[in-house]
Write a protein that holds these residues in place. Structure first.
Motif, PDB file in Angstrom:
ATOM      1  N   ASP A 510       0.812  -1.215   0.000  1.00 26.18           N
ATOM      2  CA  ASP A 510       0.000   0.000   0.000  1.00 26.18           C
ATOM      3  C   ASP A 510       0.846   1.266   0.000  1.00 26.18           C
ATOM      4  O   ASP A 510       0.402   2.318  -0.488  1.00 26.18           O
ATOM      5  N   ILE A 511       2.030   1.215   0.503  1.00 28.73           N
ATOM      6  CA  ILE A 511       2.842   2.415   0.615  1.00 28.73           C
ATOM      7  C   ILE A 511       3.375   2.848  -0.749  1.00 28.73           C
ATOM      8  O   ILE A 511       3.829   3.982  -0.924  1.00 28.73           O
ATOM      9  N   ARG A 512       3.289   1.924  -1.733  1.00 31.15           N
ATOM     10  CA  ARG A 512       3.758   2.273  -3.068  1.00 31.15           C
ATOM     11  C   ARG A 512       2.849   3.333  -3.712  1.00 31.15           C
ATOM     12  O   ARG A 512       3.311   4.153  -4.495  1.00 31.15           O
ATOM     13  N   SER A 513       1.588   3.269  -3.387  1.00 30.87           N
ATOM     14  CA  SER A 513       0.639   4.296  -3.863  1.00 30.87           C
ATOM     15  C   SER A 513      -0.152   4.772  -2.664  1.00 30.87           C
ATOM     16  O   SER A 513      -1.264   4.294  -2.397  1.00 30.87           O
ATOM     17  N   SER A 517      -4.111   4.161  -1.764  1.00 29.40           N
ATOM     18  CA  SER A 517      -4.336   3.187  -0.690  1.00 29.40           C
ATOM     19  C   SER A 517      -5.029   3.836   0.500  1.00 29.40           C
ATOM     20  O   SER A 517      -5.822   3.205   1.209  1.00 29.40           O
ATOM     21  N   ALA A 518      -4.756   5.125   0.732  1.00 27.97           N
ATOM     22  CA  ALA A 518      -5.410   5.805   1.855  1.00 27.97           C
ATOM     23  C   ALA A 518      -6.886   6.011   1.584  1.00 27.97           C
ATOM     24  O   ALA A 518      -7.717   5.955   2.504  1.00 27.97           O
ATOM     25  N   LEU A 519      -7.245   6.237   0.290  1.00 31.04           N
ATOM     26  CA  LEU A 519      -8.649   6.503  -0.039  1.00 31.04           C
ATOM     27  C   LEU A 519      -9.439   5.213  -0.258  1.00 31.04           C
ATOM     28  O   LEU A 519     -10.585   5.089   0.175  1.00 31.04           O
ATOM     29  N   SER A 520      -8.832   4.240  -0.933  1.00 31.69           N
ATOM     30  CA  SER A 520      -9.596   3.041  -1.273  1.00 31.69           C
ATOM     31  C   SER A 520      -8.943   1.763  -0.794  1.00 31.69           C
ATOM     32  O   SER A 520      -9.511   0.685  -0.939  1.00 31.69           O
ATOM     33  N   ARG A 525      -5.866   1.290   7.805  1.00 28.80           N
ATOM     34  CA  ARG A 525      -6.146   0.172   8.720  1.00 28.80           C
ATOM     35  C   ARG A 525      -4.846  -0.473   9.185  1.00 28.80           C
ATOM     36  O   ARG A 525      -4.685  -0.797  10.366  1.00 28.80           O
ATOM     37  N   SER A 526      -3.885  -0.657   8.256  1.00 25.76           N
ATOM     38  CA  SER A 526      -2.608  -1.269   8.665  1.00 25.76           C
ATOM     39  C   SER A 526      -1.822  -0.352   9.608  1.00 25.76           C
ATOM     40  O   SER A 526      -1.127  -0.812  10.531  1.00 25.76           O
TER      41      SER A 526
END
Length: 672
Positions: A510-513, A517-520, A525-526
């Protein structure tokens, strides 16, 4: 029982043995042996003799408790100290002597101490009851001898402190200057007294006294001493002018000379007393010698003659000693020893005196002993330490001035002083309650109730956070396709061990985008799961710290209270030491006297052990007895634990018994 009382007991026992006086024997038999002449055998005459008032009076005097043998304490009695308090009162002895003489001879004894040669009328009378009167006079002589020895011993204990006082003043210039200051009012008072007396006598001005700090005797002695030291005398010439460049004695030199003079006079007085004491102790009353005991078994008349001779010599000895001691140290020590030897030779040539003469002689000795204490007191006032008022007037005046100044300042700031006292009370109260009582109560509560007072976490907080983290991770795994119960259980176990591999892998993706990842996605959560993991890690660290605190809770409680207890104990100890300062100082002074006395005794005894050296002379023997008496006086300062005092008195007694044995080996005054 002291040394004097023990010797008195031995002397009275010798008298009882010599005259067959035994309390276990019937009184009537003793009366017959003392009052009945050998030629009287008629029972009626004996009965009439017993009914005579004179004989009954003398018999009652012989049976009086005043003349009885004192009871002897055991050698190891722990309560036995130094004082000879069991001696009968001297005035009662003199009164008994006067009553017996007045009733037997219908006359009065001289009111003053006189020489035996001047009492001529008493020698014309013959004794009514020779044996009984000699027994009475022997007991009276023994008591007079004991009182004289006791007074000499007692007077000797008052001299050493004064000698030490003068020696300390002589060793310091500061003490010498203070001595001048403290005695200045006394010198001014003496001059004013003499000056007023000269004014009242209307003396011309040139005859009136002039103010002098020192007496003419001290001035002349000071000049003589400086002449011998080469500080004065012939002038020292300067370029032939003959100028005297050496100054005369200063006021401090004269003061030190006066101090030295008084110290030497006290030492001389004590040595004179010691020489007379040694002579008295060696000869005693002369009734316990082997010659007297042998004569008493052979013939009654010979026994009476020997007893009269012995009593005459003993009374002459007492009179001679009183005469020497009464001079208050005018003799130097060498002359005192020579006079003691001369007195020993003189009493050996004294013949037997009549019984009435013995009464007069004993009464003269009694009167002289009565005045002896006053003579000793005059000598001590003349040569001893200045009076207490003279020694303390300077500190008292200084203290009064300081107190007045301090009181004036305190009166001006009284309100501030009251506030300071109040603050001090509050501070002390807060210190006691907050730093002593409260920590001690906490220690007690910790030990008694076992309550955990240093815990940082609750007992259920950590477990609930760990379970929450497990559920969050397991739910995350289920949402991402893991449905197998075994796999979910394995993930939960790995979470308990701190392994979040599943969450971290998803977080890396998720950290790649991050925006997408924050929006969808699951980035937020992680992150929240990792926050929970951080919280659990912090709680685990705090749980370890709680365990450490709980295991050392009592130690921390004691560490909090021990410094305060140390401070309180120190303050209490210093307060107790301050309160005991006087008693400890008094005990230390007694220990110092004991050490000095033991050193003096050892020095005197070592002097007699040198090869070719004669035995102890009278002066040295008297000094040994004085030091032993001083040791007995100091015995009360020794502790009673482990029998220290008892053993000390036993050692002193052994030394005294050695002196007594030495005296019995020497010549008796009866022996010709």
């Amino acid at each position: 029982m002291g040394f004097v009382t023990e010797r008195l007991t031995a002397n009275l026992a010798a008298v009882d043995s010599l005259f067959n006086v035994n309390k276990d024997v019937d009184a009537s038999l003793q009366f017959v042996s003392l009052f009945t002449p050998a030629e009287v055998t008629n029972t009626s005459k004996v009965a009439s003799l017993a009914s005579e008032p004179h004989s009954r009076l003398l018999w009652d005097a012989l049976q009086s408790p005043l003349l009885e043998t004192t009871k002897s304490a055991g050698a190891g009695d722990p309560e036995e100290l130094s004082e000879d308090r069991e001696l009968p009162p001297l005035k009662d002895i003199g009164k008994q002597l006067e009553i017996v003489y007045e009733n037997l001879y219908d006359g009065d004894l001289p009111a003053k101490a006189v020489d035996v040669d001047s009492v001529s009328s008493a020698g014309a009378d013959t004794p009514r009851y020779p044996v009984a009167e000699l027994a009475f006079l022997a007991k009276v002589t023994a008591l007079l001898h004991a009182h004289l020895v006791y007074r000499l011993l007692h007077a000797s204990t008052a001299v050493p402190p004064d000698v030490i006082y003068w020696a300390e003043l002589e060793s310091s210039e500061l003490y010498t200057a203070y001595y001048l200051l403290e005695t200045l009012p006394l010198r001014v008072y003496g001059f004013a007294k003499d000056f007023v007396a000269s004014l009242r006598a209307q003396q011309p001005p040139h005859l009136r006294p002039k103010f002098k700090l020192f007496s003419d005797q001290i001035m002349s002695a000071g000049r003589k001493a400086f002449q011998q030291m080469g500080l004065t005398g012939s002038s020292t010439s300067l370029v032939g002018l003959g100028l005297n460049l050496r100054p005369p004695p200063t006021i401090f030199d004269l003061a030190r000379r006066e101090i030295k003079y008084k110290r030497e006079r006290l030492e001389r007085l004590r040595e004179v007393q010691a020489a007379c004491l040694g002579l008295l102790v060696e000869y005693g009353i002369g009734l316990g010698s082997a010659e007297v005991a042998h004569t008493a078994k052979t013939d009654v008349n010979a026994r009476m003659n020997v007893v009269q001779t012995s009593l005459s010599r003993t009374l002459n000895l007492l009179s001679g000693v009183l005469d020497k001691v009464g001079k208050l140290g005018d003799l130097d020590p060498g002359a005192a020893a020579a006079s003691a030897d001369e007195l020993r030779v003189t009493i050996s040539s004294v013949s037997a005196e009549s019984v009435p003469m013995l009464y007069a002689h004993a009464h003269g000795v009694y009167l002289s002993i009565l005045s002896l204490d006053a003579k000793f007191e005059r000598a001590r006032r003349k040569y001893g330490r200045p009076p207490l008022l003279v020694r303390l007037w300077a500190p008292a005046v200084t203290g009064a001035i300081v107190t007045y100044k301090l009181g004036s300042n305190l009166a001006l700031r009284w309100d501030d002083l009251v506030a300071w006292v109040g603050d001090l009370q509050d501070t002390a109260r807060a210190f006691i309650f907050d730093w002593v009582i409260t920590p001690l109560r906490q220690v007690y509560a910790t030990v008694r109730h076992r309550e955990t007072r240093l815990a940082l976490l609750g007992s259920e907080s950590l477990s609930s956070d760990i379970e929450c983290l497990e559920r969050m991770v397991v739910d995350f795994a289920q949402d991402h396709g893991t449905k197998d119960p075994a796999a979910l259980k394995e993930i939960a176990e790995r979470v308990k061990q701190g392994d979040l591999t599943l969450i971290l892998q998803r977080y890396e993706q998720d950290i790649r985008s991050p925006l997408k990842s924050a929006l969808s996605g699951d980035l937020i959560r992680s992150l929240l799961i990792q926050v929970q993991k951080t919280k659990v890690d912090m709680e685990l660290a705090m749980a370890a710290l709680d365990k450490l605190l709980r295991s050392n809770e009592l130690n921390f409680a004691f560490l909090a209270v021990i410094p305060t207890l140390v401070i309180v104990a120190f303050l209490v100890r210093q307060s107790r030491r301050l309160m005991k300062a006087t008693r400890e100082s008094r005990r230390e002074n007694a220990y110092e006297l004991i050490r000095n006395s033991l050193r003096e005794i050892e020095r005197l005894l070592n002097r007699s052990d040198r090869p070719g050296h004669p035995p102890l002379p009278y002066k040295d023997r008297g000094l040994v007895l004085c030091e032993l008496y001083l040791l007995r006086r100091c015995a009360a300062s020794l502790p009673q634990r482990k029998n220290y005092r008892k053993k000390f008195i036993e050692d002193v007694r052994e030394l005294e018994e050695g002196e007594e044995a030495y005296s019995y080996e020497n010549e008796s005054p009866v022996k010709k």
